[in-house]
Design an enzyme around this catalytic site. Sequence first.
Site, PDB file in Angstrom:
ATOM      1  N   ASN A  46       0.806  -1.237   0.000  1.00 52.33           N
ATOM      2  CA  ASN A  46       0.000   0.000   0.000  1.00 52.33           C
ATOM      3  C   ASN A  46       0.831   1.276   0.000  1.00 52.33           C
ATOM      4  O   ASN A  46       0.365   2.325  -0.427  1.00 52.33           O
ATOM      5  CB  ASN A  46      -1.016  -0.021   1.132  1.00 52.33           C
ATOM      6  CG  ASN A  46      -0.375  -0.163   2.500  1.00 52.33           C
ATOM      7  OD1 ASN A  46       0.769  -0.575   2.620  1.00 52.33           O
ATOM      8  ND2 ASN A  46      -1.118   0.194   3.534  1.00 52.33           N
TER       9      ASN A  46
ATOM     10  N   GLU B  82       4.842  -3.242  12.287  1.00 51.68           N
ATOM     11  CA  GLU B  82       3.787  -2.243  12.038  1.00 51.68           C
ATOM     12  C   GLU B  82       2.637  -3.001  11.399  1.00 51.68           C
ATOM     13  O   GLU B  82       2.704  -3.360  10.228  1.00 51.68           O
ATOM     14  CB  GLU B  82       4.320  -1.158  11.098  1.00 51.68           C
ATOM     15  CG  GLU B  82       5.464  -0.364  11.649  1.00 51.68           C
ATOM     16  CD  GLU B  82       5.041   0.557  12.776  1.00 51.68           C
ATOM     17  OE1 GLU B  82       5.908   1.204  13.361  1.00 51.68           O
ATOM     18  OE2 GLU B  82       3.827   0.618  13.070  1.00 51.68           O
TER      19      GLU B  82
ATOM     20  N   CYS C  30      -3.337   1.566   6.951  1.00 53.34           N
ATOM     21  CA  CYS C  30      -3.573   0.970   8.276  1.00 53.34           C
ATOM     22  C   CYS C  30      -4.024   2.015   9.274  1.00 53.34           C
ATOM     23  O   CYS C  30      -4.394   1.679  10.397  1.00 53.34           O
ATOM     24  CB  CYS C  30      -2.297   0.306   8.761  1.00 53.34           C
ATOM     25  SG  CYS C  30      -0.979   1.499   8.812  1.00 53.34           S
TER      26      CYS C  30
ATOM     27  N   GLU D  91       8.548   3.839  14.176  1.00 52.94           N
ATOM     28  CA  GLU D  91       9.303   4.235  12.985  1.00 52.94           C
ATOM     29  C   GLU D  91       9.162   5.739  12.800  1.00 52.94           C
ATOM     30  O   GLU D  91       8.081   6.282  12.984  1.00 52.94           O
ATOM     31  CB  GLU D  91       8.778   3.485  11.758  1.00 52.94           C
ATOM     32  CG  GLU D  91       9.007   1.980  11.871  1.00 52.94           C
ATOM     33  CD  GLU D  91       8.588   1.219  10.623  1.00 52.94           C
ATOM     34  OE1 GLU D  91       7.577   1.568  10.011  1.00 52.94           O
ATOM     35  OE2 GLU D  91       9.305   0.271  10.256  1.00 52.94           O
TER      36      GLU D  91
HETATM   37  N1  LIG Z   1       0.785  -0.821  10.564  1.00 54.56           N
HETATM   38  C1  LIG Z   1       1.157  -0.439   9.347  1.00 54.56           C
HETATM   39  O1  LIG Z   1       1.949   0.498   9.158  1.00 54.56           O
HETATM   40  C2  LIG Z   1       0.611  -1.158   8.147  1.00 54.56           C
HETATM   41  C3  LIG Z   1      -0.204  -2.284   8.257  1.00 54.56           C
HETATM   42  N2  LIG Z   1      -0.694  -2.900   7.116  1.00 54.56           N
HETATM   43  C4  LIG Z   1      -1.648  -4.000   7.259  1.00 54.56           C
HETATM   44  O2  LIG Z   1      -1.361  -5.043   6.263  1.00 54.56           O
HETATM   45  C5  LIG Z   1      -2.568  -5.471   5.656  1.00 54.56           C
HETATM   46  C6  LIG Z   1      -2.602  -5.117   4.182  1.00 54.56           C
HETATM   47  O3  LIG Z   1      -1.343  -5.199   3.632  1.00 54.56           O
HETATM   48  P1  LIG Z   1      -0.867  -6.579   2.951  1.00 54.56           P
HETATM   49  O4  LIG Z   1       0.355  -6.291   2.163  1.00 54.56           O
HETATM   50  O5  LIG Z   1      -1.982  -7.287   2.280  1.00 54.56           O
HETATM   51  O6  LIG Z   1      -0.445  -7.455   4.181  1.00 54.56           O
HETATM   52  P2  LIG Z   1       0.243  -8.882   4.148  1.00 54.56           P
HETATM   53  O7  LIG Z   1       0.571  -9.079   5.552  1.00 54.56           O
HETATM   54  O8  LIG Z   1      -0.522  -9.938   3.428  1.00 54.56           O
HETATM   55  O9  LIG Z   1       1.598  -8.723   3.266  1.00 54.56           O
HETATM   56  C7  LIG Z   1       2.570  -7.831   3.698  1.00 54.56           C
HETATM   57  C8  LIG Z   1       3.891  -8.313   3.140  1.00 54.56           C
HETATM   58  O10 LIG Z   1       4.192  -9.562   3.749  1.00 54.56           O
HETATM   59  C9  LIG Z   1       4.449 -10.553   2.744  1.00 54.56           C
HETATM   60  N3  LIG Z   1       3.974 -11.835   3.246  1.00 54.56           N
HETATM   61  C10 LIG Z   1       2.707 -12.291   3.266  1.00 54.56           C
HETATM   62  N4  LIG Z   1       2.682 -13.510   3.850  1.00 54.56           N
HETATM   63  C11 LIG Z   1       3.966 -13.810   4.174  1.00 54.56           C
HETATM   64  C12 LIG Z   1       4.605 -14.926   4.805  1.00 54.56           C
HETATM   65  N5  LIG Z   1       3.904 -15.980   5.203  1.00 54.56           N
HETATM   66  N6  LIG Z   1       5.953 -14.900   4.974  1.00 54.56           N
HETATM   67  C13 LIG Z   1       6.668 -13.843   4.571  1.00 54.56           C
HETATM   68  N7  LIG Z   1       6.126 -12.758   3.972  1.00 54.56           N
HETATM   69  C14 LIG Z   1       4.790 -12.753   3.789  1.00 54.56           C
HETATM   70  C15 LIG Z   1       3.695 -10.071   1.539  1.00 54.56           C
HETATM   71  O11 LIG Z   1       4.292 -10.653   0.398  1.00 54.56           O
HETATM   72  P3  LIG Z   1       3.434 -10.833  -0.962  1.00 54.56           P
HETATM   73  O12 LIG Z   1       3.307  -9.500  -1.523  1.00 54.56           O
HETATM   74  O13 LIG Z   1       4.270 -11.710  -1.816  1.00 54.56           O
HETATM   75  O14 LIG Z   1       2.137 -11.435  -0.587  1.00 54.56           O
HETATM   76  C16 LIG Z   1       3.903  -8.573   1.634  1.00 54.56           C
HETATM   77  O15 LIG Z   1       5.176  -8.235   1.131  1.00 54.56           O
HETATM   78  C17 LIG Z   1      -3.659  -4.789   6.423  1.00 54.56           C
HETATM   79  O16 LIG Z   1      -4.033  -5.538   7.547  1.00 54.56           O
HETATM   80  C18 LIG Z   1      -3.021  -3.482   6.901  1.00 54.56           C
HETATM   81  O17 LIG Z   1      -3.607  -2.889   7.999  1.00 54.56           O
HETATM   82  C19 LIG Z   1      -0.353  -2.512   5.862  1.00 54.56           C
HETATM   83  C20 LIG Z   1       0.479  -1.407   5.732  1.00 54.56           C
HETATM   84  C21 LIG Z   1       0.989  -0.644   6.841  1.00 54.56           C
HETATM   85  O1  LIG Z   2       1.059   1.668   5.814  1.00 58.05           O
HETATM   86  C1  LIG Z   2       0.384   2.618   6.071  1.00 58.05           C
HETATM   87  O2  LIG Z   2      -0.831   2.617   6.117  1.00 58.05           O
HETATM   88  C2  LIG Z   2       1.163   3.865   6.312  1.00 58.05           C
HETATM   89  O3  LIG Z   2       1.993   3.633   7.431  1.00 58.05           O
HETATM   90  C3  LIG Z   2       0.254   5.035   6.531  1.00 58.05           C
HETATM   91  S1  LIG Z   2       1.127   6.536   6.552  1.00 58.05           S
HETATM   92  O4  LIG Z   2       2.344   6.373   7.390  1.00 58.05           O
HETATM   93  O5  LIG Z   2       1.500   6.854   5.168  1.00 58.05           O
HETATM   94  O6  LIG Z   2       0.189   7.483   7.133  1.00 58.05           O
END
Ligand SMILES: NC(=O)C1=CN([C@@H]2O[C@H](COP(=O)(O)OP(=O)(O)OC[C@H]3O[C@@H](n4cnc5c(N)ncnc54)[C@H](OP(=O)(O)O)[C@@H]3O)[C@@H](O)[C@H]2O)C=CC1
Ligand SMILES: O=C(O)[C@H](O)CS(=O)(=O)O
Length: 483
Positions: free
Chosen positions: A157, A254, A288, A462
């Site tokens: 994202n 995160e 997120c 972070e």
């Molecule tokens: N707190 C924060 O800052 C953030 C939290 N999020 C949370 O993440 C979710 C959406 O993002 P999303 O990318 O779909 O999340 P995922 O957890 O599915 O994927 C995140 C990353 O982890 C990799 N991944 C997935 N499964 C595995 C595994 N078993 N072992 C190693 N790597 C793995 C993915 O690879 P691949 O692409 O190959 O699937 C991707 O690069 C939401 O819940 C959102 O809230 C997202 C962004 C920021």
């Molecule tokens: O992964 C996310 O959702 C980002 O951390 C949000 S932000 O830092 O760009 O607000």
Amino acid sequence: MQLTDQSLLKQQCYINGEWKTALSQATITVNNPATGEHIAQVPNMGRIETELAIKGAEKAFKQWKNFSVRDRSKILKNWYQLIIANKEDLGLLLCLEQGKPLPEAIREVVHGASYIEWYAEEAKRISGDILPIPAVDKRAFVTKEPIGVCAAITPWNFPNSMITRKVSPALAAGCSVIVRPASKTPLSALALAELAHRAGLPDGVFNVITGSREIGDTLAESPIVRKFSFTGSTEVGAKLMAQCASTVKKMTLELGGNAPFIIFDDANIEEAVKGVIANKYRNAGQTCVCANRIYVHDKIYDEFIHQLSIAVDTLKVGNGLDEGVNIGPLIDQSAVHKVKEHIQDALEKGATLIRGGKTHSLGGLFFEPTILANVTQSMKVAREETFGPLAPIIRFYTEEEVITYANDTIFGLASYFFSQDLARIFRVSEALEYGMVGANTGTLSNEMAPFGGVKQSGIGREGSKYGVADYLEIKYTLLGGLS
Ligand SMILES: NC(=O)C1=CN([C@@H]2O[C@H](COP(=O)(O)OP(=O)(O)OC[C@H]3O[C@@H](n4cnc5c(N)ncnc54)[C@H](OP(=O)(O)O)[C@@H]3O)[C@@H](O)[C@H]2O)C=CC1
Ligand SMILES: O=C(O)[C@H](O)CS(=O)(=O)O
């Protein structure tokens, strides 16, 4: 794809200062979520390539940790300047691989670069302590040393800023890093590696490897990797934390969120509506820190929904390259399915559809900005992270009631509220069980602030002066025989 500098489109991995294909020659296709078009291919690497990257990062760490902080800072500043100079190309890569509108993509690039600029200076502020003299013939002091080889796995994202927010404090501390970006959005990370190379970063200090889950497994299980930083879902974060336990790695996580957005009866409604629009529909709701539950006091409930509806009607859905688009496509069909599932569940349990509610007439992954009223805590949309352009509005009557609602979740990342009562602002911000609180604002992130969550939203911070601590070890030295 027409970049001003076409060499920023990298379709190989960057390992030990070289651009490499997978040993198997296997590749992963990168598609544009707005059109479904194939835009690039990147290597589908696995265990063997990852082990080579770890060995290279270990060797590079021994060199990089002995650079003066001035030299590390200078290289980081070079990197920052190159990113800013190429922000349009980096924004175009990001828009094409992730879908967000081009102006928003460029803002992410600039936001991401701000972490590099911040940590280029923070490198010079990593200092220790002289301790009280324990005995007349002894002297004691504390130094802070880089933890070593770090690994990072990042989500789709924010394919640019999630890389720089992890890599820049690590490099500032003197660590080396191996990043495995999301498979859907690797091009931003690879372009950042190209610019880091141009900035003078020594070979092996920063590596970007794309491919299978094997990469994550290899990084998590390697005793050479001393730090693991992950941004993504709580489910995957917990899995990686378990995998890293066998080698006792430091973790920064995160993870998921379920942000409450509370509008009290004393709020400035116009400002609250602006805050919700800026927060909820950014990145098509795929952040997120987006409001996942919007609580509105009974006294202003109808007026707020009326004003929010008018504002939502001005939002334009479309291809992020098109002028004036505010909301691009969702990342994939499973994301569309989750939004539809939350809407369907809410309607079946008594919610009212005010705006949107279905796939946009453009088809594909485009979804209408949606507002649901008469939502309750029991609905899926209030329990699970939607990660889409859906604003569920829940009515409340008292401050105590809404604080209880807001805290009733396993998550604790971001929270928001609007009120013009100063005593209430202090009461509510102290009562919310979250790592971050926005009062009278819908946007929180900047490089000077500690971004992160509590409960199952993660570990560590972070950004800010706090963000570099996770890449450092504290060493205590006692000098004897000084009599
Ligand atoms: N707190 C924060 O800052 C953030 C939290 N999020 C949370 O993440 C979710 C959406 O993002 P999303 O990318 O779909 O999340 P995922 O957890 O599915 O994927 C995140 C990353 O982890 C990799 N991944 C997935 N499964 C595995 C595994 N078993 N072992 C190693 N790597 C793995 C993915 O690879 P691949 O692409 O190959 O699937 C991707 O690069 C939401 O819940 C959102 O809230 C997202 C962004 C920021
Ligand atoms: O992964 C996310 O959702 C980002 O951390 C949000 S932000 O830092 O760009 O607000």
